[in-house]
Enzyme design. Structure first.
Site, short mmCIF file in Angstrom:
data_model
loop_
_atom_site.label_atom_id
_atom_site.label_comp_id
_atom_site.label_asym_id
_atom_site.label_seq_id
_atom_site.Cartn_x
_atom_site.Cartn_y
_atom_site.Cartn_z
N CYS A 164 33.18 43.39 43.08
CA CYS A 164 34.19 42.56 43.12
C CYS A 164 35.28 43.94 43.25
O CYS A 164 35.30 44.88 42.66
CB CYS A 164 34.72 42.56 41.06
SG CYS A 164 36.48 41.28 41.17
N CYS A 181 37.54 40.58 49.29
CA CYS A 181 37.21 39.46 47.77
C CYS A 181 35.47 39.48 47.89
O CYS A 181 35.22 38.47 48.87
CB CYS A 181 37.92 38.17 47.50
SG CYS A 181 37.69 36.98 46.73
N1 DGL Z 1 38.57 40.17 43.91
C1 DGL Z 1 37.37 39.36 43.56
C2 DGL Z 1 36.20 39.54 44.15
O1 DGL Z 1 36.01 40.30 45.06
C3 DGL Z 1 37.47 38.25 42.52
C4 DGL Z 1 38.28 38.30 41.74
C5 DGL Z 1 38.15 37.20 41.34
O2 DGL Z 1 39.07 36.13 41.94
O3 DGL Z 1 37.83 36.10 40.45
O4 DGL Z 1 35.32 38.88 43.58
#
Ligand code: DGL
Length: 264
Positions: free
Chosen positions: A185, A75
């Site tokens: 993301c 993430c």
């Molecule tokens: N998948 C996450 C990232 O790579 C974030 C998505 C979120 O929860 O806002 O930043």
């Protein structure tokens, strides 16, 4: 010495980290993987850093207690605070932003677009890490307040997703004609074809590939690669497990050996 038989931990605010699992299963098919997706609290990108820190500690503790030999924070939003998280845990934590920034530096790009959560862009972590290796690279970022949550819903509404992509990427292109775009993301590579449809000539950088390579390098250095032929895949989520099954199929992942709803 790390026990090679222990699983690799992968964590994300939701389903996005499955894009990292895809790359891990491709290059390290013998590894057992334990995944935690905190869909009940997704999106993280609109939360305060203290709240994200607290939720992330819960996931890292859970994965550590379940024997993870290392954890890939799949993430970007959480990875912007990896330096704050590392001292709290006694096992290896691999952030995704560092891996993606290393790639941009290695490729010698003089400019790059970044689409990510608002939190990730505002943190300036991508800019700082890229500039450490290449101070002349222009990083043009734009946060999306909606895209991660739209993807985490799992219904892949083409109109809504394409509209959000074009709104944010057009903003980047109005400032700089970038040819490379970091999908900053982990949810975004799930809708990579929407990006390709909207911007056919753009080179998309998927940090998941770089993070999977970093995990492989770490385990090889520690002599902790699992020698078995095919690993297990355990999915734990605080949200709806069916979404994980559907997205896992969409990404062509090995079927989950276990699917658990866990509230941490
Ligand atoms: N998948 C996450 C990232 O790579 C974030 C998505 C979120 O929860 O806002 O930043």
């Amino acid at each position: 010495m790390i026990d090679a038989k222990r699983p690799i931990g992968v964590m994300d605010s939701g389903i996005g980290g499955l894009t990292v699992v895809r790359e891990l299963q491709r290059i390290l098919p013998g590894e057992d993987i334990i995944y935690f997706g905190d869909s009940a609290n997704c999106p993280y990108g609109n939360k305060s850093s203290d709240r994200i820190f607290e939720l992330s500690c819960n996931m890292l503790r859970f994965l550590g207690e379940n024997g993870a030999k290392c954890t890939a924070i799949a993430c970007n939003t959480i990875s912007t605070m990896v330096e704050r998280l590392r001292p709290c845990f006694d096992y290896k934590i691999i952030g995704i932003v560092e891996c993606a920034a290393d790639y941009v530096v290695r490729e010698g790009l003089d400019k790059v677009g970044l689409i990510a959560t608002e939190f990730t862009v505002a943190s300036g972590n991508y800019d700082a890490l890229i500039h450490k290796g290449n101070p002349d690279c222009r990083v043009v970022g734009k946060g999306s307040p909606l895209l991660a949550a739209l993807v985490d819903r799992g219904d892949f509404n083409r109109h809504d997703i394409n509209l959000e992509i074009t709104t944010q990427v057009d903003n980047i292109l109005a400032r700089e004609k970038v040819e490379n775009l970091i999908l900053g993301c982990t949810h975004y590579p799930i809708v990579e074809e929407n990006f390709r449809e909207c911007y056919p000539g753009m080179k998309l950088i998927n940090p998941a590939l770089e993070q999977a390579n970093a995990v492989q390098r770490f385990l090889a250095e520690e002599n902790a690669l699992n020698p078995q032929a095919k690993g297990t895949f355990t999915i734990c989520t605080s949200g709806d497990p069916q979404v994980y099954v559907n997205v896992g199929k969409r990404l062509g992942l090995f079927e989950a050996s276990e699917l658990k709803v866990v509230h941490i």
